[in-house]
Design a protein around this motif. Structure first.
Motif, PDB file in Angstrom:
ATOM      1  N   MET A   1       0.846  -1.200   0.000  1.00 36.06           N
ATOM      2  CA  MET A   1       0.000   0.000   0.000  1.00 36.06           C
ATOM      3  C   MET A   1       0.877   1.244   0.000  1.00 36.06           C
ATOM      4  O   MET A   1       1.881   1.296   0.700  1.00 36.06           O
ATOM      5  CB  MET A   1      -0.913  -0.005   1.220  1.00 36.06           C
ATOM      6  N   ALA A   2       0.507   2.218  -0.821  1.00 38.98           N
ATOM      7  CA  ALA A   2       1.260   3.463  -0.879  1.00 38.98           C
ATOM      8  C   ALA A   2       1.159   4.206   0.452  1.00 38.98           C
ATOM      9  O   ALA A   2       0.376   3.860   1.327  1.00 38.98           O
ATOM     10  CB  ALA A   2       0.743   4.332  -2.024  1.00 38.98           C
ATOM     11  N   THR A   3       1.971   5.261   0.569  1.00 37.74           N
ATOM     12  CA  THR A   3       1.998   6.024   1.822  1.00 37.74           C
ATOM     13  C   THR A   3       0.660   6.702   2.082  1.00 37.74           C
ATOM     14  O   THR A   3       0.141   7.415   1.221  1.00 37.74           O
ATOM     15  CB  THR A   3       3.108   7.087   1.755  1.00 37.74           C
ATOM     16  N   PRO A   4       0.070   6.506   3.255  1.00 36.10           N
ATOM     17  CA  PRO A   4      -1.208   7.171   3.591  1.00 36.10           C
ATOM     18  C   PRO A   4      -1.035   8.689   3.631  1.00 36.10           C
ATOM     19  O   PRO A   4       0.030   9.196   3.987  1.00 36.10           O
ATOM     20  CB  PRO A   4      -1.543   6.618   4.979  1.00 36.10           C
ATOM     21  N   THR A   5      -2.077   9.413   3.282  1.00 35.52           N
ATOM     22  CA  THR A   5      -2.022  10.878   3.268  1.00 35.52           C
ATOM     23  C   THR A   5      -3.212  11.476   4.010  1.00 35.52           C
ATOM     24  O   THR A   5      -4.314  10.945   3.968  1.00 35.52           O
ATOM     25  CB  THR A   5      -2.029  11.419   1.819  1.00 35.52           C
ATOM     26  N   GLU A   6      -2.974  12.602   4.702  1.00 36.38           N
ATOM     27  CA  GLU A   6      -4.016  13.417   5.336  1.00 36.38           C
ATOM     28  C   GLU A   6      -4.928  12.587   6.249  1.00 36.38           C
ATOM     29  O   GLU A   6      -6.143  12.811   6.312  1.00 36.38           O
ATOM     30  CB  GLU A   6      -4.871  14.115   4.262  1.00 36.38           C
ATOM     31  N   ILE A   7      -4.345  11.651   6.993  1.00 33.50           N
ATOM     32  CA  ILE A   7      -5.169  10.745   7.799  1.00 33.50           C
ATOM     33  C   ILE A   7      -5.930  11.497   8.889  1.00 33.50           C
ATOM     34  O   ILE A   7      -7.123  11.249   9.117  1.00 33.50           O
ATOM     35  CB  ILE A   7      -4.295   9.640   8.415  1.00 33.50           C
ATOM     36  N   ALA A   8      -5.274  12.422   9.583  1.00 35.04           N
ATOM     37  CA  ALA A   8      -5.943  13.152  10.655  1.00 35.04           C
ATOM     38  C   ALA A   8      -7.155  13.918  10.130  1.00 35.04           C
ATOM     39  O   ALA A   8      -8.242  13.875  10.725  1.00 35.04           O
ATOM     40  CB  ALA A   8      -4.958  14.102  11.338  1.00 35.04           C
ATOM     41  N   GLU A   9      -6.986  14.622   9.004  1.00 32.47           N
ATOM     42  CA  GLU A   9      -8.097  15.382   8.436  1.00 32.47           C
ATOM     43  C   GLU A   9      -9.202  14.453   7.950  1.00 32.47           C
ATOM     44  O   GLU A   9     -10.399  14.758   8.078  1.00 32.47           O
ATOM     45  CB  GLU A   9      -7.597  16.270   7.292  1.00 32.47           C
ATOM     46  N   LYS A  10      -8.838  13.322   7.382  1.00 33.07           N
ATOM     47  CA  LYS A  10      -9.858  12.365   6.917  1.00 33.07           C
ATOM     48  C   LYS A  10     -10.660  11.804   8.099  1.00 33.07           C
ATOM     49  O   LYS A  10     -11.862  11.561   7.975  1.00 33.07           O
ATOM     50  CB  LYS A  10      -9.197  11.243   6.133  1.00 33.07           C
ATOM     51  N   LEU A  11      -9.987  11.595   9.222  1.00 29.02           N
ATOM     52  CA  LEU A  11     -10.705  11.126  10.413  1.00 29.02           C
ATOM     53  C   LEU A  11     -11.690  12.180  10.901  1.00 29.02           C
ATOM     54  O   LEU A  11     -12.815  11.863  11.303  1.00 29.02           O
ATOM     55  CB  LEU A  11      -9.714  10.769  11.521  1.00 29.02           C
ATOM     56  N   ARG A  12     -11.275  13.451  10.885  1.00 27.93           N
ATOM     57  CA  ARG A  12     -12.176  14.520  11.327  1.00 27.93           C
ATOM     58  C   ARG A  12     -13.406  14.601  10.407  1.00 27.93           C
ATOM     59  O   ARG A  12     -14.535  14.784  10.866  1.00 27.93           O
ATOM     60  CB  ARG A  12     -11.441  15.853  11.354  1.00 27.93           C
ATOM     61  N   LEU A  13     -13.175  14.471   9.104  1.00 26.79           N
ATOM     62  CA  LEU A  13     -14.288  14.485   8.161  1.00 26.79           C
ATOM     63  C   LEU A  13     -15.200  13.283   8.376  1.00 26.79           C
ATOM     64  O   LEU A  13     -16.430  13.390   8.265  1.00 26.79           O
ATOM     65  CB  LEU A  13     -13.756  14.489   6.726  1.00 26.79           C
ATOM     66  N   THR A  14     -14.607  12.134   8.702  1.00 29.59           N
ATOM     67  CA  THR A  14     -15.399  10.925   8.960  1.00 29.59           C
ATOM     68  C   THR A  14     -16.295  11.130  10.177  1.00 29.59           C
ATOM     69  O   THR A  14     -17.481  10.765  10.163  1.00 29.59           O
ATOM     70  CB  THR A  14     -14.471   9.721   9.181  1.00 29.59           C
ATOM     71  N   MET A  15     -15.738  11.707  11.241  1.00 28.58           N
ATOM     72  CA  MET A  15     -16.536  11.973  12.434  1.00 28.58           C
ATOM     73  C   MET A  15     -17.689  12.925  12.123  1.00 28.58           C
ATOM     74  O   MET A  15     -18.816  12.732  12.594  1.00 28.58           O
ATOM     75  CB  MET A  15     -15.646  12.547  13.542  1.00 28.58           C
ATOM     76  N   ARG A  16     -17.420  13.942  11.317  1.00 26.64           N
ATOM     77  CA  ARG A  16     -18.465  14.892  10.956  1.00 26.64           C
ATOM     78  C   ARG A  16     -19.544  14.216  10.116  1.00 26.64           C
ATOM     79  O   ARG A  16     -20.744  14.425  10.332  1.00 26.64           O
ATOM     80  CB  ARG A  16     -17.859  16.069  10.195  1.00 26.64           C
ATOM     81  N   ALA A  52       0.942   9.854  14.340  1.00 22.84           N
ATOM     82  CA  ALA A  52       1.216   8.560  13.724  1.00 22.84           C
ATOM     83  C   ALA A  52       0.119   8.277  12.710  1.00 22.84           C
ATOM     84  O   ALA A  52      -0.867   9.030  12.606  1.00 22.84           O
ATOM     85  CB  ALA A  52       1.268   7.453  14.787  1.00 22.84           C
ATOM     86  N   GLU A  53       0.302   7.189  11.947  1.00 22.15           N
ATOM     87  CA  GLU A  53      -0.695   6.767  10.967  1.00 22.15           C
ATOM     88  C   GLU A  53      -0.929   5.269  11.131  1.00 22.15           C
ATOM     89  O   GLU A  53      -0.035   4.541  11.569  1.00 22.15           O
ATOM     90  CB  GLU A  53      -0.210   7.075   9.550  1.00 22.15           C
ATOM     91  N   PRO A  54      -2.125   4.784  10.814  1.00 25.11           N
ATOM     92  CA  PRO A  54      -2.389   3.348  10.933  1.00 25.11           C
ATOM     93  C   PRO A  54      -1.416   2.539  10.084  1.00 25.11           C
ATOM     94  O   PRO A  54      -1.204   2.838   8.907  1.00 25.11           O
ATOM     95  CB  PRO A  54      -3.824   3.211  10.416  1.00 25.11           C
ATOM     96  N   ILE A  76      -9.007   4.908   0.607  1.00 26.13           N
ATOM     97  CA  ILE A  76      -9.104   5.858   1.719  1.00 26.13           C
ATOM     98  C   ILE A  76      -7.719   6.319   2.151  1.00 26.13           C
ATOM     99  O   ILE A  76      -7.491   7.498   2.415  1.00 26.13           O
ATOM    100  CB  ILE A  76      -9.843   5.221   2.911  1.00 26.13           C
ATOM    101  N   ALA A  77      -6.784   5.396   2.226  1.00 20.19           N
ATOM    102  CA  ALA A  77      -5.444   5.723   2.707  1.00 20.19           C
ATOM    103  C   ALA A  77      -4.715   6.681   1.775  1.00 20.19           C
ATOM    104  O   ALA A  77      -4.000   7.573   2.236  1.00 20.19           O
ATOM    105  CB  ALA A  77      -4.630   4.451   2.898  1.00 20.19           C
ATOM    106  N   THR A  78      -4.889   6.526   0.464  1.00 23.66           N
ATOM    107  CA  THR A  78      -4.015   7.226  -0.482  1.00 23.66           C
ATOM    108  C   THR A  78      -4.694   8.314  -1.297  1.00 23.66           C
ATOM    109  O   THR A  78      -4.008   9.096  -1.959  1.00 23.66           O
ATOM    110  CB  THR A  78      -3.383   6.212  -1.452  1.00 23.66           C
TER     111      THR A  78
END
Length: 293
Positions: A1-16, A52-54, A76-78
């Motif tokens: 799997m390629a390097t994950p990007t913007e994980i923190a922001e994606k989590l915030r959007l997921t919560m919203r 950190a990232e998963p 989702i990760a990339t």
């Protein structure tokens, strides 16, 4: 799997998108699709803070199931943050759309107030009554002209970390914050000065974290902007009885003129709380009247 990007922001959007009021709620969504998920509270706190990232592909697969996306976890990760947000808007509606900030507000936020602050307020905890709590707050210019807020208190029982997105109304700044672990809300509102915005005076309301009772609290809070990037976590604390706020600021490189301590203490003002006894007395008066009607 390629390097994950913007994980923190994606989590915030997921919560919203899912309407999760706390990270704990989001963990429950992951457990619902996989009882043995790696998405637990301790790990996800670090991911949401960008520390950190998963590392497990299963986390991203669970994520895709939680959102019921046609794409897989690797997407989702990339994918870019814009692609991820567009997919959430399509599936969950406009509540995940980008927050639009007027151009003037964006400029004000970015130029005048983004930075690191030492935060001073009177202690809400009854165990430290009369003392000053020194915490830290970071305002970060984010995408689309928004400002991300991160507020941290280092208490004897551990650190409390709040996050949120700032809002501007006229010449006032508002910070609706939530503890990333518990979802506990904390609201701050400040007068927004012009450049260089070296200090912001405001009010906050919420509930004491270190208390035997959860009484609603309100009080003043001062944010003092710091030059450079001093690390505050190690020295965040309840100041000792009688310890000078001005002296604490001097240790951080902010030297005030004589008489500064008097002005600081006056600006911090006093506290306001709704006590359990007050609520009980009012309920004893109003409840019978309500029931009789």
């Amino acid at each position: 799997m390629a390097t994950p990007t913007e994980i923190a922001e994606k989590l915030r959007l997921t919560m919203r998108a899912l309407g999760c009021s706390s990270l704990k709620d989001l963990c429950g969504r992951f457990r619902a699709v996989n009882a043995s998920t790696y998405f637990d509270l301790q790990r996800s706190q670090k991911w949401l803070q960008g520390k950190a990232e998963p590392r497990f592909a299963e986390v991203y697969q669970d994520w895709a199931k939680v959102l019921a996306l046609p794409q897989d976890g690797a997407w989702i990760a990339t994918c870019s943050l814009e692609e991820f947000q567009a997919e959430l808007v399509a599936r969950f509606g406009p509540r995940t759309a980008p927050t639009r900030t007027p151009a003037r507000a964006s400029a004000t936020l970015g130029v005048e107030i983004a930075g690191r602050y030492a935060a001073y307020s009177l202690a809400w905890s009854p165990h430290f009554a009369g003392r000053v709590l020194r915490a830290s707050l970071q305002l970060n210019l984010a995408r689309a002209g928004t400002i991300g807020a991160e507020y941290r208190e280092d208490l004897p029982i551990g650190a409390a970390f709040f996050q949120g997105t700032a809002a501007i109304a006229g010449r006032t700044l508002h910070l609706p914050l939530h503890d990333v672990a518990t979802g506990l809300p904390l609201f701050m509102s400040f007068a927004l000065p012009g450049p260089p915005a070296a200090v912001l005076c405001g009010v906050q309301c919420g509930a004491a974290l270190l208390s035997h009772s959860a009484e609603p609290m309100a009080g003043r809070i001062l944010l003092v902007r710091l030059r450079g990037a001093p690390e505050l976590r190690a020295s965040n604390r309840y100041l000792a009885p009688g310890e000078s706020v001005a002296a604490d600021l001097a240790a951080l490189g902010v030297v005030l003129p004589p008489g500064g301590e008097v002005l600081l203490q006056a600006a911090l003002g006093g506290l306001d709380r709704v006590t359990t006894a007050e609520q009980t007395r009012l309920s004893e008066m109003f409840d019978p009247a309500f029931l009789a009607g």
